[in-house]
Design a protein around this motif. Structure first.
Motif, PDB file in Angstrom:
ATOM      1  N   GLY A  17       0.779  -1.319   0.194  1.00  0.00           N
ATOM      2  CA  GLY A  17      -0.307  -0.140   0.268  1.00  0.00           C
ATOM      3  C   GLY A  17       0.678   1.185  -0.101  1.00  0.00           C
ATOM      4  N   GLY A  18       1.787   2.048   0.752  1.00  0.00           N
ATOM      5  CA  GLY A  18       3.198   2.442   0.982  1.00  0.00           C
ATOM      6  C   GLY A  18       3.732   2.634  -0.470  1.00  0.00           C
ATOM      7  N   GLY A  36       5.417  15.307   5.854  1.00  0.00           N
ATOM      8  CA  GLY A  36       5.013  14.399   5.683  1.00  0.00           C
ATOM      9  C   GLY A  36       5.610  13.157   7.337  1.00  0.00           C
ATOM     10  N   GLY A  37       6.785  14.023   8.252  1.00  0.00           N
ATOM     11  CA  GLY A  37       7.234  13.323   8.671  1.00  0.00           C
ATOM     12  C   GLY A  37       5.488  13.182   9.664  1.00  0.00           C
ATOM     13  N   CYS A  38       5.511  14.280  10.204  1.00  0.00           N
ATOM     14  CA  CYS A  38       4.059  14.280  11.113  1.00  0.00           C
ATOM     15  C   CYS A  38       2.871  13.350  10.641  1.00  0.00           C
ATOM     16  CB  CYS A  38       3.885  16.430  11.124  1.00  0.00           C
ATOM     17  SG  CYS A  38       5.011  16.994  11.727  1.00  0.00           S
ATOM     18  N   GLY A  39       2.870  13.392   9.389  1.00  0.00           N
ATOM     19  CA  GLY A  39       2.039  12.334   9.299  1.00  0.00           C
ATOM     20  C   GLY A  39       2.587  11.253   9.865  1.00  0.00           C
ATOM     21  N   ALA A  40       3.405  10.530   9.415  1.00  0.00           N
ATOM     22  CA  ALA A  40       3.816   9.433   9.935  1.00  0.00           C
ATOM     23  C   ALA A  40       4.045   9.167  10.236  1.00  0.00           C
ATOM     24  CB  ALA A  40       5.455   9.083   9.299  1.00  0.00           C
ATOM     25  N   GLY A  41       4.510  10.256  12.405  1.00  0.00           N
ATOM     26  CA  GLY A  41       4.385   9.836  13.476  1.00  0.00           C
ATOM     27  C   GLY A  41       3.431  10.348  14.204  1.00  0.00           C
ATOM     28  N   ILE A  42       2.415  10.478  13.335  1.00  0.00           N
ATOM     29  CA  ILE A  42       0.900  10.272  14.145  1.00  0.00           C
ATOM     30  C   ILE A  42       0.356   9.722  13.364  1.00  0.00           C
ATOM     31  CG2 ILE A  42      -1.617  11.299  13.610  1.00  0.00           C
ATOM     32  CD1 ILE A  42      -0.404  14.384  13.017  1.00  0.00           C
ATOM     33  N   GLY A  71       5.998  16.731  -3.251  1.00  0.00           N
ATOM     34  CA  GLY A  71       6.483  16.268  -3.006  1.00  0.00           C
ATOM     35  C   GLY A  71       7.787  15.365  -1.795  1.00  0.00           C
ATOM     36  N   GLY A  72       7.826  17.163  -1.390  1.00  0.00           N
ATOM     37  CA  GLY A  72       8.303  16.689  -0.663  1.00  0.00           C
ATOM     38  C   GLY A  72       7.327  15.464   0.948  1.00  0.00           C
ATOM     39  N   GLN A  73       6.399  15.721   0.717  1.00  0.00           N
ATOM     40  CA  GLN A  73       5.830  14.758   1.417  1.00  0.00           C
ATOM     41  C   GLN A  73       5.631  13.408   0.994  1.00  0.00           C
ATOM     42  OE1 GLN A  73       1.245  16.399   1.005  1.00  0.00           O
ATOM     43  NE2 GLN A  73       0.754  14.986   2.921  1.00  0.00           N
ATOM     44  N   ALA A  74       5.556  13.781  -0.127  1.00  0.00           N
ATOM     45  CA  ALA A  74       5.369  11.995  -0.849  1.00  0.00           C
ATOM     46  C   ALA A  74       6.573  11.075   0.326  1.00  0.00           C
ATOM     47  CB  ALA A  74       5.157  12.015  -1.984  1.00  0.00           C
ATOM     48  N   VAL A  75       7.610  11.572  -0.679  1.00  0.00           N
ATOM     49  CA  VAL A  75       8.646  10.683  -0.391  1.00  0.00           C
ATOM     50  C   VAL A  75       9.062  11.120   1.533  1.00  0.00           C
ATOM     51  CG1 VAL A  75      11.324  10.814  -0.578  1.00  0.00           C
ATOM     52  CG2 VAL A  75       9.945  11.688  -2.401  1.00  0.00           C
ATOM     53  N   THR A  76       8.685  11.904   1.900  1.00  0.00           N
ATOM     54  CA  THR A  76       8.859  11.787   3.809  1.00  0.00           C
ATOM     55  C   THR A  76       8.146  10.833   4.410  1.00  0.00           C
ATOM     56  OG1 THR A  76       9.350  13.630   3.729  1.00  0.00           O
ATOM     57  CG2 THR A  76       8.933  13.020   5.801  1.00  0.00           C
ATOM     58  N   LEU A  77       6.722  10.504   3.514  1.00  0.00           N
ATOM     59  CA  LEU A  77       5.953   9.930   4.536  1.00  0.00           C
ATOM     60  C   LEU A  77       6.468   7.584   4.393  1.00  0.00           C
ATOM     61  CD1 LEU A  77       2.130  10.523   2.833  1.00  0.00           C
ATOM     62  CD2 LEU A  77       3.248  10.468   4.861  1.00  0.00           C
ATOM     63  N   ALA A  78       7.136   7.380   2.902  1.00  0.00           N
ATOM     64  CA  ALA A  78       8.033   6.471   2.967  1.00  0.00           C
ATOM     65  C   ALA A  78       8.917   6.438   3.732  1.00  0.00           C
ATOM     66  CB  ALA A  78       8.042   6.285   1.624  1.00  0.00           C
ATOM     67  N   ALA A  85       9.610   8.776   6.327  1.00  0.00           N
ATOM     68  CA  ALA A  85       9.596   8.562   8.050  1.00  0.00           C
ATOM     69  C   ALA A  85       9.319   7.679   8.111  1.00  0.00           C
ATOM     70  CB  ALA A  85       8.456   9.384   8.193  1.00  0.00           C
ATOM     71  N   GLY A  86       7.911   6.516   7.886  1.00  0.00           N
ATOM     72  CA  GLY A  86       7.278   5.515   8.305  1.00  0.00           C
ATOM     73  C   GLY A  86       7.918   3.922   8.556  1.00  0.00           C
ATOM     74  N   ARG A  87       9.182   4.525   8.207  1.00  0.00           N
ATOM     75  CA  ARG A  87       9.832   3.268   7.951  1.00  0.00           C
ATOM     76  C   ARG A  87      11.046   3.655   9.470  1.00  0.00           C
ATOM     77  NH1 ARG A  87      11.028  -1.139   4.701  1.00  0.00           N
ATOM     78  NH2 ARG A  87       9.807  -0.190   2.170  1.00  0.00           N
ATOM     79  N   LEU A  88      11.144   5.264   9.359  1.00  0.00           N
ATOM     80  CA  LEU A  88      12.196   5.226  10.928  1.00  0.00           C
ATOM     81  C   LEU A  88      11.147   5.277  12.018  1.00  0.00           C
ATOM     82  CD1 LEU A  88      13.581   8.485   9.606  1.00  0.00           C
ATOM     83  CD2 LEU A  88      15.030   6.297  11.054  1.00  0.00           C
ATOM     84  N   ALA A  89       9.395   5.612  11.773  1.00  0.00           N
ATOM     85  CA  ALA A  89       9.328   5.538  12.780  1.00  0.00           C
ATOM     86  C   ALA A  89       8.399   4.110  13.064  1.00  0.00           C
ATOM     87  CB  ALA A  89       7.589   6.329  12.643  1.00  0.00           C
ATOM     88  N   GLN A  90       8.924   2.762  12.358  1.00  0.00           N
ATOM     89  CA  GLN A  90       8.421   1.500  12.902  1.00  0.00           C
ATOM     90  C   GLN A  90       9.460   0.988  13.927  1.00  0.00           C
ATOM     91  OE1 GLN A  90       7.110  -0.433   9.253  1.00  0.00           O
ATOM     92  NE2 GLN A  90       7.630  -2.633  10.559  1.00  0.00           N
ATOM     93  N   ALA A  91      10.889   1.598  13.162  1.00  0.00           N
ATOM     94  CA  ALA A  91      11.660   0.867  13.574  1.00  0.00           C
ATOM     95  C   ALA A  91      12.405   1.888  15.178  1.00  0.00           C
ATOM     96  CB  ALA A  91      13.123   0.645  12.948  1.00  0.00           C
ATOM     97  N   HIS A  92      11.702   2.726  15.443  1.00  0.00           N
ATOM     98  CA  HIS A  92      13.014   3.470  16.005  1.00  0.00           C
ATOM     99  C   HIS A  92      11.533   4.756  17.181  1.00  0.00           C
ATOM    100  CE1 HIS A  92      16.822   3.086  14.635  1.00  0.00           C
ATOM    101  NE2 HIS A  92      16.632   3.419  13.978  1.00  0.00           N
TER     102      HIS A  92
END
Length: 420
Positions: A61-62, A247-253, A364-371, A373-380
């Motif tokens: 999906g991501g 994007g970072g805020c969206g992934a973090g939320i 573009g900044g939002q789209a790339v970061t969602l992917a 930052a999502g991995r960062l959030a999952q790992a850390h």
């Protein structure tokens, strides 16, 4: 309509500015442009949910959602350039119908479980054919009020109104997806999006104001005269960094609500942030003209960097709501100011291209970061994703420090089509 200055520093002056805008555009144009841009929010926010539901894989999906966003980013400036050269009407008519068909194909591909490569291709197609109604509406609105001799404060009211409609679309888009997911299936929201872009995109294209931004052709006397000034590219870098912040805020939320066992409230948190941003966006027309755009952007980016820091240590749902409501107030001022700087600086004959490129930088900044930052959030954990956003906001402030007062270059084209 005259070019008489409107004092928008007072509440009455603000209302007068919006009345002047609506007197020029009419009520139907904002309505149809709002409904026409709503499908973008639906497919951007709903892609992860739709493909995850049908494939059973969040990673799939991501990936597909990112492909869709990057398709929009890659083609956005080209759509604007076509609109500048050929006129908004033919470009919007073709792309509205193509995008409707592409959304339908994308939805059917997800429902029938096509392989990842096919879904990525359909996602790119759905993103690449987005008609860009939001940025083209900005260009059209600005051209309309400038044709009537309006001052900068009325132009600011146009940009404030357009940004507010963007914010509202990104509140209602996830809400439509959420309701469809709970009641039936997210595919129904995508079907609604396909119908909206076909009907309202066509309506926006056929509106009598479509010729307000005249088509132009380059003159041979100054082939390089309409190049984008360096400062315009600097503004786009700042908008891309603000996209990274969102994007970072969206992934973090998303990660934090899951961690706290309230993943069903992620959409409500986004909505709370969007509503606050929309409310503040409407009030931006009241900012005094002496508070110049470069100064506004420095203040807005600095405030965004500071107010994003509490997100890193947020660990409860009540605190999350409180922080995002305050933090959300900074998004509209940043975007409105970025678009205002763009409008000031781009050559008049490339206004639509300038607006679509500005939106593409942010998306573009939002789209790339969602992917990422999502991995960062999952790992850390969620704090890592929020930290990425805060760092981007700090860099946006440094970029804003380099932006000076911008003046539009001289016109280097001859009109090819008269205004209606």
């Amino acid at each position: 309509m005259t070019g008489t200055s409107v004092d928008t520093s007072a509440p009455g002056g603000t209302l007068d500015a919006y009345r002047r805008v609506l007197a020029v555009t009419g009520l139907w144009l904002p309505v149809v442009s709002f409904l026409g841009r709503l499908p973008v929010a639906v497919i951007q926010f709903g892609s992860v949910l739709l493909v995850t539901r049908t494939s059973g894989s969040l990673a799939t999906g991501g990936t597909v959602a990112c492909a869709l966003a990057l398709g929009q980013v890659a083609m956005g400036p080209f759509v604007g350039r076509l609109a500048d050269r050929r006129g908004q009407r033919p470009v919007l008519l073709v792309l509205s119908l193509l995008n409707s068909a592409a959304i339908a194909a994308y939805t059917l591909g997800a429902l029938y479980g096509l392989p990842l490569a096919a879904l990525v291709a359909l996602g790119i197609l759905a993103g690449a054919t987005v008609p860009g109604i939001g940025p083209l509406a900005r260009a059209r609105g600005v051209a309309l009020v400038r044709r009537e001799g309006a001052d900068e404060r009325v132009v600011n009211a146009v940009l404030s109104l357009e940004s507010t409609m963007d914010e509202l679309s990104f509140v209602l888009g996830p809400a439509l997806i959420g309701v469809a997911s709970v009641i039936t299936h997210p595919a129904y929201a995508f079907g609604t999006a396909a119908l909206l872009v076909a009907c309202c995109g066509t309506g926006f294209a056929l509106h009598p104001t479509a010729g307000a931004v005249p088509r132009s052709v380059r003159t041979t006397a100054s082939p390089k005269g309409s190049r984008m000034p360096r400062q315009v590219h600097l503004v786009r870098v700042g908008l891309a960094l603000l996209g990274i912040l969102l994007g970072g805020c969206g992934a973090g939320i998303t990660a934090l609500t899951q961690e706290l066992g309230h993943e069903d409230q992620a959409g409500l948190v986004y909505a709370a942030m969007g509503v606050m941003s929309a409310a503040v966006g409407l009030s931006m027309a009241a900012v005094p003209a002496r508070f110049t755009l470069p100064v506004r952007w420095r203040v807005a980016t600095a405030a965004a960097a500071l107010l994003s820091l509490p997100l890193i240590v947020t660990d409860t749902m009540p605190l999350l709501y409180a922080v995002v409501i305050v933090f959300g107030a900074l998004f509209a001022p940043n975007l409105i100011t970025g678009f205002g700087l763009t409008e000031q600086a781009v050559p008049r004959e490339r206004l639509a291209e300038g607006m679509t490129a500005a939106v593409s930088a942010f998306v573009g900044g939002q789209a790339v970061t969602l992917a990422v930052a999502g991995r960062l959030a999952q790992a850390h954990g969620p704090a890592a994703a929020f930290a990425v956003g805060s760092a981007a906001a700090g860099l946006a402030f440094l970029v804003a420090l380099r932006v000076r007062g911008l003046q539009a270059p001289a016109q280097t084209v001859t009109p090819a089509v008269a205004a209606p």
